[in-house]
Each structure stands twice: as C-alpha cells, then as structure tokens.
Design a protein around this motif. Structure first.
Motif, PDB file in Angstrom:
ATOM      1  N   THR A  64       2.973  -9.114 -20.378  1.00  0.00           N
ATOM      2  CA  THR A  64       3.485  -8.779 -19.047  1.00  0.00           C
ATOM      3  C   THR A  64       3.600  -7.271 -18.878  1.00  0.00           C
ATOM      4  O   THR A  64       3.202  -6.720 -17.834  1.00  0.00           O
ATOM      5  CB  THR A  64       4.861  -9.433 -18.828  1.00  0.00           C
ATOM      6  N   ALA A  67      -0.089  -5.640 -18.735  1.00  0.00           N
ATOM      7  CA  ALA A  67      -0.818  -5.985 -17.515  1.00  0.00           C
ATOM      8  C   ALA A  67      -0.169  -5.364 -16.278  1.00  0.00           C
ATOM      9  O   ALA A  67      -0.859  -4.853 -15.386  1.00  0.00           O
ATOM     10  CB  ALA A  67      -0.895  -7.506 -17.365  1.00  0.00           C
ATOM     11  N   THR A  68       1.165  -5.382 -16.212  1.00  0.00           N
ATOM     12  CA  THR A  68       1.871  -4.792 -15.073  1.00  0.00           C
ATOM     13  C   THR A  68       1.707  -3.278 -15.062  1.00  0.00           C
ATOM     14  O   THR A  68       1.552  -2.661 -14.001  1.00  0.00           O
ATOM     15  CB  THR A  68       3.366  -5.167 -15.109  1.00  0.00           C
ATOM     16  N   THR A 295      -7.958  -5.040 -13.331  1.00  0.00           N
ATOM     17  CA  THR A 295      -6.720  -5.093 -14.114  1.00  0.00           C
ATOM     18  C   THR A 295      -6.381  -6.521 -14.495  1.00  0.00           C
ATOM     19  O   THR A 295      -6.002  -6.812 -15.638  1.00  0.00           O
ATOM     20  CB  THR A 295      -5.560  -4.486 -13.309  1.00  0.00           C
ATOM     21  N   ASP A 296      -6.523  -7.430 -13.543  1.00  0.00           N
ATOM     22  CA  ASP A 296      -6.247  -8.843 -13.805  1.00  0.00           C
ATOM     23  C   ASP A 296      -7.152  -9.384 -14.914  1.00  0.00           C
ATOM     24  O   ASP A 296      -6.706 -10.115 -15.802  1.00  0.00           O
ATOM     25  CB  ASP A 296      -6.461  -9.625 -12.506  1.00  0.00           C
ATOM     26  N   GLY A 299      -6.130  -7.853 -18.195  1.00  0.00           N
ATOM     27  CA  GLY A 299      -4.866  -8.466 -18.582  1.00  0.00           C
ATOM     28  C   GLY A 299      -5.064  -9.826 -19.227  1.00  0.00           C
ATOM     29  O   GLY A 299      -4.361 -10.186 -20.179  1.00  0.00           O
ATOM     30  N   SER A 303      -3.958 -10.850 -22.917  1.00  0.00           N
ATOM     31  CA  SER A 303      -3.035 -11.959 -23.153  1.00  0.00           C
ATOM     32  C   SER A 303      -3.541 -12.844 -24.288  1.00  0.00           C
ATOM     33  O   SER A 303      -2.761 -13.330 -25.111  1.00  0.00           O
ATOM     34  CB  SER A 303      -2.836 -12.783 -21.872  1.00  0.00           C
ATOM     35  N   THR A 335       7.766  -2.799 -15.867  1.00  0.00           N
ATOM     36  CA  THR A 335       7.229  -2.659 -17.227  1.00  0.00           C
ATOM     37  C   THR A 335       8.300  -2.196 -18.202  1.00  0.00           C
ATOM     38  O   THR A 335       8.476  -2.775 -19.280  1.00  0.00           O
ATOM     39  CB  THR A 335       6.058  -1.650 -17.235  1.00  0.00           C
TER      40      THR A 335
END
Length: 442
Positions: A64, A67-68, A295-296, A299, A303, A335
């Motif tokens: 989290t 990625a954030t 970014t997604d 991420g 993960s 973050t």
C-alpha cells in the motif's frame, strides 16, 4: 513561503489545484482512517490461503505504501492504492481454495496479471478504453460508486444487515454500533454543513470516543494498546512468488479474471474519484491518466513481490477528496501513515467500523450530486446508466457495474439502430465482459 513549502508547491502544484498543505495533510489523514481496516482485513483473508499472518500484515502495509507513493509522486493524484477487496477473496478462496494451488503459485498469477496490465497501459489500450466510455456512463460511474460507498458504510455500521427472505433489511438500530453510527452521521453532516475544516475526520474520532464511553470500544490501558515494539516480518512472503508454477498450471483463466476485475474496478474508481476531485475536464479527459495507470500496473507487480494480492485504487479515497484533497500530497500523507502503522497498529485497531461508517455514508451522499449530469431522456442512454449505477451496490462490485453498463449500452444502441454510437473499443470490451461472465459459470 518557506523552502519546504516551495518544494511542495513545485512538486504538487498546490495553488493550481486551489489547495494548501494543511488541507492536503488533513485529507490524507481522513482517507487513512477510513482505509486503515485493510491492515487487519486483508491479512486475515490471506491467512486463509496459508500465508503467514504476520508477513501478510507487513506485505499489505508495504504494498500500500509503495503503490500510493508512486501514485502520489508520479501521477499527483490524491488516491490511495491498496490490496483490493474481492480480488483478495478470489486469490484466497478460489485460486488457492478451489483450484488447490499454493499461495506462491497464486502470487505468480498476480505477477503475470501485473505484466499484462503494464503491456495494456504502455500500448495505450487501457487509456483508449477509458476514453471510449461515453460521458453519460462516466457520470453514472460516479453515482454508482457513491451508492456503493454508502452501502459499505451502512453495512459496516450494522444499519443494513443480511436477511434470508429479502437479502437485506434494517439492523437492530437500538444496538450500540448502529445507534452510535447514526449519531455520528448526524454530527458529521452538521459539521460539514457548518463548513468546519476536518469535519469528516472529527466525526470519525467523535464516534470512536462515544464508543469508548458506551463500552463497545476498547479504552487504551497502557502503551501496549497504542503501539507495538515488534515489527511484523515480511521475509516469509518476500520474493516467494512461484512464476514457473503459475505458467505451468496454465495461467489464462486465472489471469483473465484477475485482469478483468482489477482493470475495470480500477478504471471505474479512477473515473469516479478524478471527476470528484476535479481532475477530469468537460470532455472526460483525465490529467496524468497514463501515469496513474502505469502506477497501478507497477503496484500489482510489487504486490506479488511483497506477497499480497492485487492492488487497486480505493473508493475510500473519496473521504479525503471530500475534505479537499486534490494532489499527491494527500497520498504522501497516507503513505507515511501506513508506514507509521507498522508501529501503531494496535492504536489503529481501536477505530471500529461503525466509526468510519458515517464518513462513507456521507461521502456517498455527496457523490450522488453527479446524477444531475446523467441524462435519462434517451432510453438508450438511460438503461445503461441505470444499470451502471444500481449494479455496483447490488453486486458489491464496481467492475460488475461497469460490465452491465458497457454490455447494455452496446446492445441497446445497436438493436435500436444507433450502431454508430458504439465504438470498436466498446464492442471489444463488451465481448470481454461476456466471456468473463461465461467463465465464472465453470
């Protein structure tokens, strides 16, 4: 302006977004409080797949945070990115539970889906899909997400509960949690109406305190109830993904489902939240869309490496956006707070679901304002819009609402003789949804 403020201005363009440092930090804090439940819920689900719970807590927090952070610095979006609910259940209860694959192989499938996301993004396909969504459906997505968020809040508060005869019904409102949630909703709404800065966060904290007074929320008795001196260890899951095992199993069906659900869940969330944050222009174009989608994808890859299920943009970010969050500084705040939560997890756990429920219900109500931009005059526009809106809360899925909207739009338009309104992209996506629905039957 101080040196630090000058740096923040250059990085996040606060003045151009009509915001300031204080507002962004407050928005980040609000989103974090609304989203903190993921620190406890996601590890519990992953533990059912055999992943060590302590490692799952660390991987959830780290995935989290990373990625954030990327979404904040690169795309300058006030949106939190974390392991997605629904996607984690598919990971644990279908891929591992039904197919009897190891969690390492399941992480390998998540990694492949991340590669697929990245290819689709770099090839401009995901961007083309978002741009192909008619404006009426884009407005509908925001309304549907509003109803979905409100439904989550009502459920978390116990105001709406399951019922065998009617599926859902009113909960026992005299019980402490629903009763305090209702009071918290009124307090929060009044604070917002009076334009009190930090109204939503104040509402969450006040509701939590009322829970402590009523004896339904634990009152901290010592330092151990506030902070932990033992940081969770991520070693058991870090880089433990089994890429070869996922490939040898035959990844198509798993990765296709991961991709379809995450692709449109994330797209729907981005469309709804960016519109709410005024990051979408009148033509439906979203600024920094390429960066947000990349970014997604990155991420998702991260993960899998950390040892958790697929990450996605979170609808709870709407709570921070409602507080005025407009830039990546909101995300940077989120973050930092997630990283700090490695130490203060016990304190975060004191905030119950019924305390954050009023914030979600209120934000959902505020997002309903978007319905004024939805046209119901034309039946070929009205039916897809309605299905998009209603299917999100009723199926507990943004992606499903997206699917019903897309498919109905395509077929209603074509069969009504207005095939020119349907682009090639709409046809392809509708077909992908139909294939996904078919695959769920087997």
């Amino acid at each position: 302006m101080s040196v630090n403020e000058g740096i923040l201005e250059r990085v996040f363009h606060l003045k151009a977004k009509n915001t300031d440092v204080r507002t962004e930090i407050l928005a980040g804090l609000t989103t974090f409080v609304a989203l903190a439940y993921i620190i406890f819920v996601n590890p519990n689900i992953l533990a059912d797949a055999g992943i060590p719970k302590e490692a799952a807590i660390a991987s959830t927090i780290c995935a989290t945070a990373v990625a954030t952070f990327l979404m904040s610095i690169w795309a300058n979006f006030p949106i939190a990115v974390a392991p997605g609910m629904g996607l984690n259940a598919f990971f644990a209860y279908y891929v591992v539970g039904v197919l009897h694959l190891s969690w390492q192989v399941a992480l390998g499938a998540v990694f492949f889906s991340g590669i697929f996301f990245l290819i689709l993004t770099l090839g401009g396909i995901r961007q083309a899909i978002i741009r192909a969504v008619p404006m009426n459906l884009k407005s509908s997505i925001g309304v549907g997400i509003g109803l979905f968020i409100a439904f989550i809040g009502l459920k978390n508060a116990g105001i709406v509960v399951a019922d065998k005869a009617t599926f859902v019904t009113v909960g026992h409102l005299a019980a402490p949690a629903p009763f305090l949630a209702c009071i918290g909703l009124i307090i929060t709404a009044v604070l917002v109406a009076r334009e009190i800065k930090g109204a939503i966060l104040i509402g969450i904290l006040v509701t939590t305190l009322m829970g402590m007074v009523a004896g339904v929320v634990q009152v901290p008795q010592g330092i151990g109830d506030i902070m932990s001196f033992h940081l969770p260890n991520m070693t058991p899951t870090f880089m433990e993904l089994d890429i070869r095992g996922a490939w040898e199993f035959g990844i198509f069906s798993i990765v296709f489902t991961f991709t379809i659900v995450e692709l449109f869940d994330n797209m729907g969330t981005l469309i709804g939240l960016t519109r709410k944050a005024k990051l979408m222009d009148d033509k439906g174009e979203i600024e920094n869309l390429d960066r947000a989608l990349t970014t997604d994808a990155i991420g998702t890859l991260m993960s899998a490496i950390f040892g958790t299920s697929t990450v996605t943009s979170y609808v709870e970010s709407a709570a921070g956006i409602a507080e005025g969050g407009r830039t990546g500084l909101t995300g940077i705040t989120i973050t930092v707070l997630f990283l700090v939560s490695l130490i203060f997890a016990p304190l975060i756990g004191l905030v119950p679901g019924f305390a954050t429920a009023p914030a979600l219900i209120l934000v959902g109500a505020m997002m309903m304002a978007e319905i004024s931009n939805v046209s119901f005059d034309d039946i070929t526009e009205a039916v897809p819009a309605f299905l998009t809106i209603i299917m999100m809360p009723l199926t507990y899925s943004i992606a499903n609402g997206f699917a019903f909207g897309f498919v109905s739009y395509t077929f209603v338009k074509v069969l009504a003789g207005r095939y020119k309104d349907v682009s090639i992209v709409m046809w392809v996506v509708s077909l992908a949804f139909l294939v996904n629905f078919y695959m769920r039957l087997y």
